[in-house]
Design an enzyme around this catalytic site. Structure first.
Site, PDB file in Angstrom:
ATOM      1  N   GLY A  36      -9.242  22.987  -2.345  1.00 52.02           N
ATOM      2  CA  GLY A  36      -9.469  22.055  -3.461  1.00 52.02           C
ATOM      3  C   GLY A  36      -8.755  20.728  -3.268  1.00 52.02           C
ATOM      4  O   GLY A  36      -9.063  19.749  -3.950  1.00 52.02           O
ATOM      5  N   LYS A  48      -6.028  16.584 -16.123  1.00 48.42           N
ATOM      6  CA  LYS A  48      -6.913  16.749 -17.278  1.00 48.42           C
ATOM      7  C   LYS A  48      -6.448  17.916 -18.138  1.00 48.42           C
ATOM      8  O   LYS A  48      -6.516  17.861 -19.366  1.00 48.42           O
ATOM      9  CB  LYS A  48      -8.361  16.956 -16.836  1.00 48.42           C
ATOM     10  N   ALA A 112      -4.213  21.906  11.240  1.00 47.11           N
ATOM     11  CA  ALA A 112      -5.159  21.653  12.330  1.00 47.11           C
ATOM     12  C   ALA A 112      -4.700  20.488  13.186  1.00 47.11           C
ATOM     13  O   ALA A 112      -4.035  19.571  12.701  1.00 47.11           O
ATOM     14  CB  ALA A 112      -6.535  21.347  11.755  1.00 47.11           C
ATOM     15  N   HIS A 430     -29.413  10.953 -33.016  1.00 43.96           N
ATOM     16  CA  HIS A 430     -28.539  10.470 -34.090  1.00 43.96           C
ATOM     17  C   HIS A 430     -27.972  11.661 -34.850  1.00 43.96           C
ATOM     18  O   HIS A 430     -28.720  12.581 -35.148  1.00 43.96           O
ATOM     19  CB  HIS A 430     -29.348   9.589 -35.053  1.00 43.96           C
TER      20      HIS A 430
HETATM   21  P1  NAD Z   1      -4.195   2.383  -8.848  1.00 46.22           P
HETATM   22  O1  NAD Z   1      -4.605   1.527  -7.721  1.00 46.22           O
HETATM   23  O2  NAD Z   1      -5.180   2.818  -9.857  1.00 46.22           O
HETATM   24  O3  NAD Z   1      -3.028   1.659  -9.662  1.00 46.22           O
HETATM   25  C1  NAD Z   1      -1.864   1.152  -9.066  1.00 46.22           C
HETATM   26  C2  NAD Z   1      -1.312   0.121 -10.025  1.00 46.22           C
HETATM   27  O4  NAD Z   1      -0.024  -0.256  -9.597  1.00 46.22           O
HETATM   28  C3  NAD Z   1      -2.151  -1.153 -10.087  1.00 46.22           C
HETATM   29  O5  NAD Z   1      -2.387  -1.469 -11.420  1.00 46.22           O
HETATM   30  C4  NAD Z   1      -1.271  -2.176  -9.374  1.00 46.22           C
HETATM   31  O6  NAD Z   1      -1.484  -3.482  -9.831  1.00 46.22           O
HETATM   32  C5  NAD Z   1       0.116  -1.658  -9.713  1.00 46.22           C
HETATM   33  N1  NAD Z   1       1.193  -2.037  -8.795  1.00 46.22           N
HETATM   34  C6  NAD Z   1       1.152  -2.106  -7.446  1.00 46.22           C
HETATM   35  N2  NAD Z   1       2.372  -2.434  -6.955  1.00 46.22           N
HETATM   36  C7  NAD Z   1       3.193  -2.567  -8.021  1.00 46.22           C
HETATM   37  C8  NAD Z   1       4.571  -2.885  -8.172  1.00 46.22           C
HETATM   38  N3  NAD Z   1       5.338  -3.122  -7.103  1.00 46.22           N
HETATM   39  N4  NAD Z   1       5.085  -2.939  -9.411  1.00 46.22           N
HETATM   40  C9  NAD Z   1       4.309  -2.685 -10.493  1.00 46.22           C
HETATM   41  N5  NAD Z   1       3.018  -2.391 -10.416  1.00 46.22           N
HETATM   42  C10 NAD Z   1       2.455  -2.315  -9.197  1.00 46.22           C
HETATM   43  O7  NAD Z   1      -3.437   3.623  -8.160  1.00 46.22           O
HETATM   44  P2  NAD Z   1      -2.859   4.964  -8.809  1.00 46.22           P
HETATM   45  O8  NAD Z   1      -2.839   4.867 -10.290  1.00 46.22           O
HETATM   46  O9  NAD Z   1      -1.607   5.247  -8.074  1.00 46.22           O
HETATM   47  O10 NAD Z   1      -3.963   6.019  -8.412  1.00 46.22           O
HETATM   48  C11 NAD Z   1      -4.164   6.328  -7.023  1.00 46.22           C
HETATM   49  C12 NAD Z   1      -5.598   6.693  -6.749  1.00 46.22           C
HETATM   50  O11 NAD Z   1      -5.957   7.868  -7.424  1.00 46.22           O
HETATM   51  C13 NAD Z   1      -6.570   5.617  -7.175  1.00 46.22           C
HETATM   52  O12 NAD Z   1      -7.538   5.459  -6.163  1.00 46.22           O
HETATM   53  C14 NAD Z   1      -7.180   6.168  -8.403  1.00 46.22           C
HETATM   54  O13 NAD Z   1      -8.495   5.703  -8.617  1.00 46.22           O
HETATM   55  C15 NAD Z   1      -7.141   7.658  -8.162  1.00 46.22           C
HETATM   56  N6  NAD Z   1      -7.068   8.351  -9.459  1.00 46.22           N
HETATM   57  C16 NAD Z   1      -8.209   8.450 -10.186  1.00 46.22           C
HETATM   58  C17 NAD Z   1      -8.169   9.035 -11.427  1.00 46.22           C
HETATM   59  C18 NAD Z   1      -9.421   9.124 -12.237  1.00 46.22           C
HETATM   60  O14 NAD Z   1     -10.493   8.931 -11.671  1.00 46.22           O
HETATM   61  N7  NAD Z   1      -9.352   9.372 -13.530  1.00 46.22           N
HETATM   62  C19 NAD Z   1      -6.972   9.508 -11.948  1.00 46.22           C
HETATM   63  C20 NAD Z   1      -5.816   9.360 -11.205  1.00 46.22           C
HETATM   64  C21 NAD Z   1      -5.895   8.777  -9.938  1.00 46.22           C
END
Ligand code: NAD
Length: 451
Positions: A36, A48, A112, A430
């Site tokens: 997973g 979630k 791997a 609706h």
């Molecule tokens: P993200 O890219 O969504 O957010 C990182 C944030 O940190 C950005 O807003 C950025 O501007 C900020 N940032 C960067 N450097 C910084 C600093 N030095 N100081 C303060 N802020 C700073 O990344 P994430 O939240 O770590 O998530 C990682 C990955 O996991 C992403 O690709 C995300 O889409 C994925 N994810 C998706 C979901 C979902 O689909 N619901 C949930 C969790 C994570």
């Protein structure tokens, strides 16, 4: 001799393996941790699960009475919340393992190493194969000064926590930052989010982020935008961080620090030794072939769009290509969801990126929906971006109830070139929140009935 050996049983790897088995190929999957991958074990599923518990607690405490339900002595049990999370992880993990078994896929639990094209070493086994898929995923980014201080959390550590931190500094107000901030804030922790860009969720439009900001602020979360953490150190059991905001620089004392500033791909030494081309992630063509013949890459390891459902799609593309049925990756329409309260979803272009000459934008508020009134909700809106000359939908964003599910109406519309007129003339049930989308489509056409 296998047709394919898949390295990594995360969303890209396990889906690819199952699809290949459906296509009649002989497949092995090698995984060093759990089936997973990040999504099941340290990402989508546990987050979630945690958010369902915190949301229920928050609603029982803050909303039930308004709806005429008296709930006395509302409290939570963090250990039981974690058990719920663990059950969700186990169900998802076992589900993947069951599907491997059902489809005759050999599942090897080992680390791997690709020895050369066609040969994978997995623990003490040597697997001979026609093709290899690298689907080794990604890990949280960590950089100075945070990597110099012991005990700084990344998202991986949150799920291991035995108790809710009393206070937490979350560095990065992206998707992980706001989801974790919402979870801990709803349970009553003192939460501070520092975001370097001018608003949280910088990938989304400001008006969307503002609704999330309002809801986080309402549960007591402190948000510092256009701000950064310049220093952090451990003092006893606590952390002291220096925060630089546009107005002031101050020290904040918290019991935990969570760094959520993005993720980077897991690229093994074998990939480097084999000379597979790597830029930010493993470089592939649009058939997901790497620069070395017979080796493919899919999912987060490509460092394109790091989402589980992108991994699913890419895994399927690889399966068809290994089978010899040519397929190209298509990331032109990728819905994204953020599980805050209210939820956020988007697909296609955002308003901030639209071309004002060619595109129009229309919005419809959640507060004008009868279903929302019945649910005691009023925050949020649906927003559609369309081509002015054709009426075709090219972008959609929503913040509001069920936004995570409703985004698919817009995704289908964008993928298949449907117009706001076609959508507005489709009867929506609706009372439902889907009428918020209907309102936005009607508004794009001229004037929404219920506005
Ligand atoms: P993200 O890219 O969504 O957010 C990182 C944030 O940190 C950005 O807003 C950025 O501007 C900020 N940032 C960067 N450097 C910084 C600093 N030095 N100081 C303060 N802020 C700073 O990344 P994430 O939240 O770590 O998530 C990682 C990955 O996991 C992403 O690709 C995300 O889409 C994925 N994810 C998706 C979901 C979902 O689909 N619901 C949930 C969790 C994570």
């Amino acid at each position: 001799m296998y047709d394919a050996v898949v390295i990594g049983a995360g969303p890209a790897g396990y889906v690819s393996a199952i699809k290949m088995a459906h296509l009649g190929l002989k497949v092995a999957v090698v995984e060093k941790e759990h089936a997973g991958g990040t999504c099941t074990n340290k990402g989508c599923i546990p987050t979630k699960a945690l958010l369902v518990s915190s949301h229920m607690y928050h609603e029982a405490k803050n909303k039930a009475k308004r709806l005429g339900v008296n709930v006395q002595g509302v409290s939570y049990d963090f250990k039981a919340i974690r058990s719920h999370m663990q059950r969700a992880i186990n169900t998802s993990r076992k589900g993947v393992e069951y599907l491997f078994k059902k489809n005759g896929i050999d599942y090897v639990k080992a680390e791997a190493r690709i020895e050369k094209p066609g040969v994978v070493r997995a623990g003490d086994q040597t697997l001979q194969t026609r093709a290899i898929l690298i689907a080794t995923g990604s890990k949280p980014t960590i950089f100075p000064p945070f990597d110099q201080v012991e005990g700084i959390w990344t998202s991986d550590d949150v799920f291991k926590a035995e108790a809710l931190p009393e206070s937490i500094l979350i560095v990065g107000g992206g998707v992980i930052g706001v989801e974790m901030g919402a979870f801990m804030g709803m349970l009553g922790a003192e939460v501070h989010i520092v975001e370097i860009m001018d608003h949280i969720l910088p990938g989304e439009d400001q008006d969307i982020a503002d609704v999330v900001k309002k809801s986080l602020t309402a549960i007591g979360v402190k948000i510092y935008e256009s701000s950064k953490v310049t220093k952090v150190e451990k003092r006893g059991e606590a952390f002291v961080a220096t925060i630089e905001t546009p107005k002031e620089t101050f020290d904040l004392r918290v019991s935990r620090v969570l760094l959520s500033v993005g993720r980077r791909p897991n690229i093994g030494e074998d990939v480097k030794e084999l000379g597979i081309a790597v830029e930010k992630g493993i470089v592939t063509d649009d058939h997901l072939r790497t620069s070395v013949e017979g080796i493919y890459a899919a999912g987060d390891v490509r460092a394109k769009i790091m989402l589980a459902h992108v991994g699913f799609h890419e895994g399927i593309v690889v399966a068809y290509n290994i089978k010899g049925q040519e397929k190209k990756v298509d990331l032109s329409v990728v819905p994204s969801v953020i599980y805050t309260s209210p939820e956020v979803s988007s697909v296609g272009i955002r308003e901030k990126d639209m071309d004002g000459e060619r595109h129009g934008v229309a919005k419809f508020p959640v507060a004008a929906s009868g279903r929302a009134a019945a649910m005691g909700e009023r925050e949020g809106f649906a927003k559609v971006i369309y081509e002015k000359d054709t009426g075709r939908v090219v972008g959609f964003s929503m913040v509001g109830p069920f936004a995570s599910e409703l985004v698919m109406e817009a995704a289908v519309a964008i993928k298949h070139g449907l117009t706001v007129e076609q959508l507005a003339s489709t009867i929506h049930p609706h009372p439902t929140i889907s009428e918020t989308l209907l309102g936005a489509f009607e508004q794009a056409e001229g004037k929404a009935i219920h506005l």
